[in-house]
Design a protein around this motif. Structure first.
Motif, PDB file in Angstrom:
ATOM      1  N   UNK A 212       0.783  -1.106  -0.065  1.00  0.00           N
ATOM      2  CA  UNK A 212      -0.045  -0.083   0.084  1.00  0.00           C
ATOM      3  C   UNK A 212       0.989   1.404  -0.156  1.00  0.00           C
ATOM      4  N   UNK A 213       0.695   2.030  -0.939  1.00  0.00           N
ATOM      5  CA  UNK A 213       1.447   3.438  -0.932  1.00  0.00           C
ATOM      6  C   UNK A 213       0.461   4.705  -0.485  1.00  0.00           C
ATOM      7  N   UNK A 214       0.923   4.951   0.898  1.00  0.00           N
ATOM      8  CA  UNK A 214       0.091   5.747   1.665  1.00  0.00           C
ATOM      9  C   UNK A 214       0.829   7.119   1.415  1.00  0.00           C
ATOM     10  N   UNK A 215       1.575   7.603   0.463  1.00  0.00           N
ATOM     11  CA  UNK A 215       2.328   8.528   0.482  1.00  0.00           C
ATOM     12  C   UNK A 215       2.146   9.224  -1.226  1.00  0.00           C
ATOM     13  N   UNK A 216       1.187   9.970  -1.208  1.00  0.00           N
ATOM     14  CA  UNK A 216       0.716  10.477  -2.352  1.00  0.00           C
ATOM     15  C   UNK A 216       1.628  11.313  -3.055  1.00  0.00           C
ATOM     16  N   UNK A 217       2.515  11.885  -2.413  1.00  0.00           N
ATOM     17  CA  UNK A 217       3.604  12.615  -2.779  1.00  0.00           C
ATOM     18  C   UNK A 217       4.872  11.865  -3.357  1.00  0.00           C
TER      19      UNK A 217
ATOM     20  N   UNK B  54       5.555   9.732  -5.745  1.00  0.00           N
ATOM     21  CA  UNK B  54       5.843   9.013  -6.993  1.00  0.00           C
ATOM     22  C   UNK B  54       5.324   7.994  -7.606  1.00  0.00           C
ATOM     23  N   UNK B  55       4.622   7.284  -6.645  1.00  0.00           N
ATOM     24  CA  UNK B  55       4.023   6.020  -6.843  1.00  0.00           C
ATOM     25  C   UNK B  55       5.019   4.726  -6.568  1.00  0.00           C
TER      26      UNK B  55
ATOM     27  N   UNK C 138      -1.318  -1.221  -4.239  1.00  0.00           N
ATOM     28  CA  UNK C 138      -2.546   0.020  -4.057  1.00  0.00           C
ATOM     29  C   UNK C 138      -1.531   1.247  -4.240  1.00  0.00           C
ATOM     30  N   UNK C 139      -1.456   1.869  -5.456  1.00  0.00           N
ATOM     31  CA  UNK C 139      -0.646   3.074  -5.312  1.00  0.00           C
ATOM     32  C   UNK C 139      -1.459   4.212  -5.900  1.00  0.00           C
TER      33      UNK C 139
END
Length: 367
Positions: free
Chosen positions: A166-171, A173-174, A217-218
């Motif tokens: 899970x990518x919980x950091x929207x900033x 880069x993905x 999930x990105x």
């Protein structure tokens, strides 16, 4: 309205089970129950009374008895997981009838609909041991938290665990980009922004991109840089219900959405480069994260500044030491035909991750 009468619900067995058994002759009530089953992703079996085959009654993961059928099931074998469903809010006799048939719960529609959907979804999905959920956060920018997150997830999948990254950091880069899957088909975070209540674990898993034998999930490349906290809660809860391992790459700020993620994390890893400025920054991050996450540990990354080693960094932060995160010098983007972080089973990063999972699973009692 719902109410508990006696027993606990039947224990989950993990894996997908059959749908509930519905016992009623009330056509209007049956329509409602079929609608709620559909909303929960379950296919029920319907009978007007106790099924002639005893195994159908005993094996159903959940039995929904319409109040009209209470008398007809009074002589059935007592079992857990029976819910008496009615419509009359003012009928006090429903509690007596529930006791007579050994029901666990009394539910009156329409007030109890959401509770019932959740309960039906639980038995349809199968509720076993929740996923071991690990959060990774950088002590400062560029600490390597995203690389470690990917390596942990890739390693868990290689070890045969059902794994969600899970990518919980929207900033950030993905993470799909880091794994070479930015063009892979599947949903990203913005698609779940409107999620409320319960998200089906199986449906979530199937909707996400599959990269390197794990689900990711990105974020997409659009303008959305946040989803509501309740959506984060619903999505992570669904991921955890599927079991296995969930790895969450966290940003260094703690907002409402991140707090929801932290609340569902079992073990947190704070990645800290071995330099004094990084330790100073990590101290602030640890203070903020520690208000929500109780089990926070430090993973130290070299090279080391003079006078520092991994134990000293852990001592300065006052956190348990996981170990030194090795540098994999040949790490390249998988889109260029090379392996993702942790993709080489014999590489130092994969060995670090394998050792971490072995310890963590033993601690969680899952080994």
């Amino acid at each position: 309205m719902t109410g508990t009468v006696t027993h606990d619900p039947p224990p989950g067995t993990g894996g997908r089970q059959g749908g509930p058994l519905i016992v009623t002759e009330d056509a209007e009530l049956l329509d409602d129950l079929l609608r709620l089953c559909a909303a929960a992703g379950a296919t029920p079996e319907v009978h007007h009374g106790v099924p002639e085959r005893r195994d159908i009654w005993e094996a159903a993961p959940l039995v929904l008895v319409g109040d009209d059928a209470a008398r007809r099931v009074r002589g059935a074998a007592r079992r857990r997981g029976v819910v008496l469903v009615g419509r009359d809010q003012d009928d006090s006799g429903v509690w007596r009838r529930a006791v007579e048939i050994g029901a666990d719960h009394v539910l009156v529609l329409p007030d109890g609909e959401q509770w019932l959907v959740d309960r039906i979804a639980d038995v349809a999905e199968g509720i076993g041991r929740p996923a071991l959920t690990v959060g990774v956060i950088g002590g400062r920018g560029g600490a390597g938290a995203s690389t470690l997150s990917c390596a942990l997830a890739v390693t868990a999948a290689r070890e045969g665990l059902r794994t969600l990254l899970v990518d919980a950091d929207p900033l950030g880069g993905g993470l799909d980009v880091l794994l070479g899957g930015e063009t892979a088909e599947g949903l990203r975070w913005p698609a779940f922004a409107a999620s409320r209540g319960r998200v089906g674990g199986g449906a979530l898993e199937e909707s996400l991109p599959e990269l390197h034998s794990l689900r990711v999930l990105s974020w997409d490349r659009g303008d959305c840089v946040a989803v509501p906290a309740q959506a984060v809660r619903a999505v992570l809860a669904a991921a955890r219900r599927r079991g296995g391992a969930v790895v969450v790459d966290l940003p260094r700020r703690v907002d409402e959405g991140v707090a929801e993620a932290l609340a569902q994390i079992d073990v947190g890893l704070l990645v800290v480069p071995a330099e004094l400025r990084a330790v100073a920054a990590a101290t602030r991050v640890a203070s903020a994260v520690g208000m929500v996450l109780r089990d926070l540990r430090v993973a130290v990354r070299g090279p080391y500044a003079p006078g520092l080693d991994d134990r000293e960094v852990a001592r300065l932060l006052g956190l348990p030491l996981v170990g030194e995160v090795p540098v994999e010098s040949g790490l390249q983007r998988p889109g260029e035909g090379r392996t993702p972080p942790g993709g080489s089973a014999r590489g130092p990063l994969a060995r670090f991750c394998t050792a971490f999972w072995e310890r963590a699973l033993i601690e969680a009692g899952a080994a």
